[in-house]
Design an enzyme around this catalytic site. Structure first.
Site, short mmCIF file in Angstrom:
data_model
loop_
_atom_site.label_atom_id
_atom_site.label_comp_id
_atom_site.label_asym_id
_atom_site.label_seq_id
_atom_site.Cartn_x
_atom_site.Cartn_y
_atom_site.Cartn_z
N LYS A 78 -6.10 9.09 -23.99
CA LYS A 78 -6.93 8.56 -25.09
C LYS A 78 -6.36 7.22 -25.53
O LYS A 78 -5.14 7.07 -25.64
CB LYS A 78 -6.92 9.57 -26.25
N SER A 153 -13.15 12.97 -31.93
CA SER A 153 -13.06 11.59 -31.49
C SER A 153 -12.55 11.42 -30.05
O SER A 153 -12.72 10.36 -29.47
CB SER A 153 -12.13 10.81 -32.42
N SER A 177 -10.53 16.71 -33.33
CA SER A 177 -10.84 15.67 -32.35
C SER A 177 -10.48 16.00 -30.90
O SER A 177 -10.88 15.27 -30.00
CB SER A 177 -10.19 14.35 -32.74
#
Lengths: 484, 475
Positions: A78, A153, A177
């Site tokens: 990420k 996210s 997330s």
């Protein structure tokens, strides 16, 4: 079977036997990226060159008899975890050109274990969002239906894993997330106990809630990746000085006699009937494997979202103050210092980030601090207590991960509150600091994946892995792949 | 109407740790800009602070020395504001849970002991420095100082005069230097002072509205700035006005304080607990160890110097104002020097020479045992006290010991009566007029003869022997 569709454990067996090379694996992943990335848009940066160089190094080492846990395994990271020499943007315009001169602890650990970096994945700007639509660059699409969002996210990481654009990935989870996008993309995602994994090099959203965790194709891989990233880090004093067990040893244990709690506060209005059905069936499956389901209550659940949006935004308003155009990242020149600050932040941050900075600034303001921040901290303690009480009765708590399956792009972007409710079942876990995992537990009529959330005691990821693996083995949800 | 000032001081002391408070960078002063920085102290994304244990130790030692309670639970907090020298956009400080509370410092003012209570001592990180150079429409930022550990020592409003304030500052400096936790250099900014000043009519219980005076950057200005501010406030009140709560800046060039920002413009720092740092629970055992290892502090030392060495209070006070000076004194005494004589030489010739060279006692070329050696030569009558002054300066300049200098320069005192007698006889023969006047009752002429004799003998005559001989021969 294409190599890119396999998991860590299978690839390692093949690599160890010498049936394939790391270069074969990375080639397969790269060709998969070439084939589907245009549709998915999971990545912000694809590190093809680095990946091949790392794979070659892995093959060299393996030829020399060196065996490492993740040798030659392409993983996506990420884009809010710092990777030395590789842009780390948080999907924000304000960090578009930021190249960290240092490595986050988690990626350093992966490096030590021989991993291959396939690229940096898209996210809601600064990890603020539940759909990856808040990315400052582009939205990511759900591999199961590219008209829909992948969750967020960590939407880029979850989508990349689901679309086989990597073997596994790391996400970060502040209010859901990792787990929510994992559920919406039909993969496994775990938020470990707060303090289990070092946050050093993870660009902070809400420091007291953020935690890094694995997003994988199956529960075994989750345990393997958790082994690699866990442990006390002297650079992060909030990382816990607790021993790290071999999490893979939890895989394959029986769950006979395990007590699973079903909290009534999680089966409420707004929960999609298809999701509820899948979760109830999963509970039945766990019972059929020898577990006992009991009703539990987490009475303060209803306050979790409000509590979270006070605390997380308060911390965020302070954490994001450093992006001022003075030292690094984007700068918009103004006529004086204050004007430069204002122009830089007005142009550099997207609307959701600004909304949260304003909320948090307000909550911390003198005269409001007691009513908001302090009160929220008190409620946080109550929520923590809820879990402690429940865990005196049960070993794990089972809930839906998300109230609905993946929604359509743009469906909730005009209504922030609706968007916030997407995390209604995951937020309490962060507030309490306990670990949670989402595993695939079925599909809706439209063919969208549904996730089952298992919540455990502090530092008892092992029980979660045992239960999740037992469940996974009794179904074939995880084996299904989206048609791309 | 008579007015009384009410003053509280907030003192920032840079701690003398090797490395910064939350990272491993050096704290050395005066390096090239931004050479002592890393991703942590320049606030890059994703980095985390880790507390330097030495900084915690220094703060606790300071608290113990000032009679504070050491908190069983202490926390850092974030103080949020934007400024280019503050790379994170917040300063890590302490707010609700400081490490030390409820202490006191005793200050001697005009022979009276005044107790100033310490509200709290907390730890925080220093900010960097903006450098306005080059004249362009820009500034530079040097972050070498960002993250240097500070202690903020906050007093209760117990101080009543500028003099008390400056004595309090001096006492803090002495204690901090005794502990070795701060070098106490106001000019270099390692010790800084903000003063909260208000005035009220004598007899009134309630405090007046206070103004905070910042930028008092030298010991000389502590008294001046506060004195100015008190007069200013009294003037405002007497002219029928009201003192407003505000922050004022001391301008040392103009000798005045000027308004910087009003209460309305005051920052809202939005303090909240620093989530990146775990709460501090200093172990009792460690605190006890630190307490046991505290050095003898200036107050105790002064009392002992009076009782053990029979020194006057004045001497004891001066000698104990610096730990190194006190230690030097005690070593000289241990080496055989008579305490009062050692004290006289230290406060006189030694300090004069050191001050002239801008040297600390630690860099003194004369060691304490050398002074003691020289004092022995005086006691034995080998040299005169007058010659000793020359000898001492020579010791200081050359680094040689007294005996060697006396030998090399032929400065041995002449006590041999016959040698002195010869000079005396010659003098009397050469100055019949003066001899006549002396005998006629002009006794002060004895000095003339002593002087002439000393001159003739290059100062080496034993003054006692010379005096007696002169008196005998002249009468």
């Amino acid at each position: 079977m294409e190599l890119h569709s396999l998991g860590i454990a299978e690839l390692r067996r093949m690599l160890d036997k010498g049936e394939i090379t790391a270069k074969d694996v990375v080639s397969s992943v790269c060709s998969r990226i070439d084939a589907v990335e245009e549709k998915i848009k999971a990545y912000v940066t694809i590190t093809r060159e680095e990946a091949f160089a790392m794979a070659e190094e892995a093959d060299r080492e393996r030829a020399g008899g060196v065996k490492k846990a993740l040798s030659g395994i392409p993983l996506a990271i990420k884009d809010n975890m710092c990777t030395r020499g590789v842009p780390t943007t948080c999907s924000s315009k304000i960090l578009k050109n930021f190249v960290p001169p240092y490595e986050s602890t988690v990626t350093a650990k992966l490096k030590e274990r021989g991993y291959v970096l396939s690229g940096k994945t898209n996210l809601d700007e600064f990890a603020m969002g539940s759909s990856t639509e808040n990315s400052g660059f582009h939205t990511t699409n759900n591999p199961w239906d590219t008209e829909r969002i992948p969750g967020g996210s960590s939407g880029g990481s979850a989508a990349a894993v689901a679309a086989d654009e990597c073997i596994a990935a790391l996400g970060s989870d502040t209010g859901g997330s990792i787990r929510q996008p994992a559920a919406l993309c039909g993969v496994v995602g775990m938020k470990p106990t707060y303090g289990r994994v070092s946050r050093y090099g993870l660009v902070a959203f809400a420091s007291s809630l953020d935690q890094i965790g694995p997003i994988t194709k199956n529960v075994t891989d989750c345990a393997i990746l958790l082994n690699a990233i866990s442990g006390r880090d002297l650079r992060d004093c909030t990382s816990a000085p607790v021993e790290v067990p071999d999490f893979t040893a939890a895989i394959g244990k029986e769950i006979k006699g395990m007590k699973i709690g079903v909290p009534k506060e999680y089966f409420i209005e707004g929960l999609d009937p298809a999701v509820e059905r899948a979760v109830r069936e999963a509970i039945g499956k766990l019972e059929s494997l020898g577990a006992t389901a009991v009703d539990v209550s987490l009475p303060h659940t209803g306050y979790a979202v409000a509590t979270y949006y006070v605390l997380a935004t308060s911390e965020a308003s302070s954490n994001l103050a450093r992006y001022d155009g003075v030292k690094y990242g984007f700068r918009a020149e103004g006529k004086d210092l204050v004007d430069t600050y204002m122009k830089t932040r007005a142009a550099g941050f997207g609307p959701e980030v600004k909304r949260r900075i304003m909320l948090g600034t307000y909550a911390l303001s003198s005269g409001y601090y007691d009513a908001y921040y302090k009160k929220a901290q008190q409620v946080r303690t109550l929520i923590k207590d809820d879990f402690e009480k429940a865990f005196r009765e049960v070993d794990v708590i089972v809930t839906p991960t998300s109230p609905t399956a993946a929604f359509r792009r743009g469906e909730k972007t005009d209504d922030p509150l609706q968007m916030y409710l997407a995390d209604i079942f995951t937020i309490s876990v962060n507030l309490a600091g306990v670990p949670g995992i989402s595993v695939p537990c079925g599909f809706t009529a439209e063919g969208l994946p549904v996730g089952l959330q298992l919540i455990g005691r502090h530092f008892d990821e092992e029980t979660l892995l045992t239960a999740a693996f037992a469940y996974e083995q009794s179904t074939d949800w995880h084996a299904r792949k989206p048609a791309l | 109407m008579k007015y009384e000032a009410v003053i509280g001081l907030e003192v920032h002391a840079q701690m003398r740790t090797e490395s910064k408070i939350f990272c491993g960078c050096s704290t050395r002063f005066g390096s090239e800009p931004n050479t002592q920085t890393c991703e942590i102290c320049i606030g890059m994304p994703g980095v985390l602070p880790v507390l330097n244990k030495k900084a915690l130790e220094f703060a606790i030692r300071t608290g113990l020395a000032m009679g504070c309670t050491i908190s069983a639970y202490s926390r850092f907090a974030r103080k949020n504001y934007f400024y280019p020298d503050l790379p994170k956009g917040y300063q890590i400080s302490q707010f609700e849970h400081p490490i030390c509370e409820h202490g006191h410092v005793d200050v001697a003012v005009d022979g009276e002991t005044k107790r100033v209570r310490i509200t709290r001592i907390h730890m925080e990180e220093d900010a960097g420095k903006n450098i306005h150079e080059g004249g362009g429409n820009y500034s530079f930022v040097d972050l070498n100082r960002a993250g240097v550990p500070l202690m903020e020592i906050v007093s209760e409003p117990d101080i009543r005069s500028p003099k008390e304030a400056s004595e309090y500052m001096k006492k803090l400096r002495t204690i901090l230097r005794y502990l070795g936790v701060c070098d106490g250099n106001m000019d270099q900014g390692s010790l800084r002072c903000d003063a909260n000043v208000s005035v009220r009519p004598v007899g009134q219980k309630e405090y007046g509205t206070r103004a905070e005076v910042k930028n008092i950057n030298s010991f000389r200005f502590v008294e001046k700035a506060i004195d100015y501010e008190i007069r200013r406030q009294i003037r405002v009140v007497e002219e029928g006005g009201k003192v407003v709560q505000e922050t004022r800046l001391w301008d040392s060039a103009k000798g005045i304080t000027e308004s910087m920002r009003s209460k309305e413009e005051a920052h809202d720092y939005r303090y909240f607990p620093e989530p990146d740092l775990v709460p501090i629970a200093a172990e009792r055992r460690w605190i006890d160890e630190l307490r046991a290892s505290l050095p003898e502090l200036p107050d105790a030392k002064k009392v002992r110097f009076v009782s053990a060495y029979g020194l006057p209070e004045y001497d004891a006070d001066l000698l104990t104002s610096e730990k190194a000076v006190a230690e030097w004194f005690e070593e000289a005494v241990k080496a055989g020097g008579q305490p009062k004589a050692v004290s006289n030489w230290m406060m006189g010739d030694l300090m004069k020479l050191l001050n002239g060279d801008n040297r600390e006692i630690g860099d003194c070329p004369v060691g304490p045992e050398r002074l003691a050696g020289m004092l022995k030569l005086i006691d034995k009558g080998t040299i005169s006290g007058k010659i000793a002054k020359t000898v001492f300066e020579e010791m200081y300049r050359s680094g040689k010991d007294a005996e060697q200098i006396v030998r090399e320069k032929g400065l041995l005192q002449i006590s041999d009566e016959s040698a002195i007698e010869k000079t005396v006889d010659e003098l009397i023969a050469r100055h019949p007029a003066e001899v006549e006047r002396f005998r006629g009752g002009e006794e002060k002429l004895l000095g003339f003869f002593v002087g002439q004799a000393m001159k003739a003998m290059k100062g080496k005559a034993n003054p006692q022997v010379l005096n007696e001989l002169l008196k005998k021969k002249l009468s």
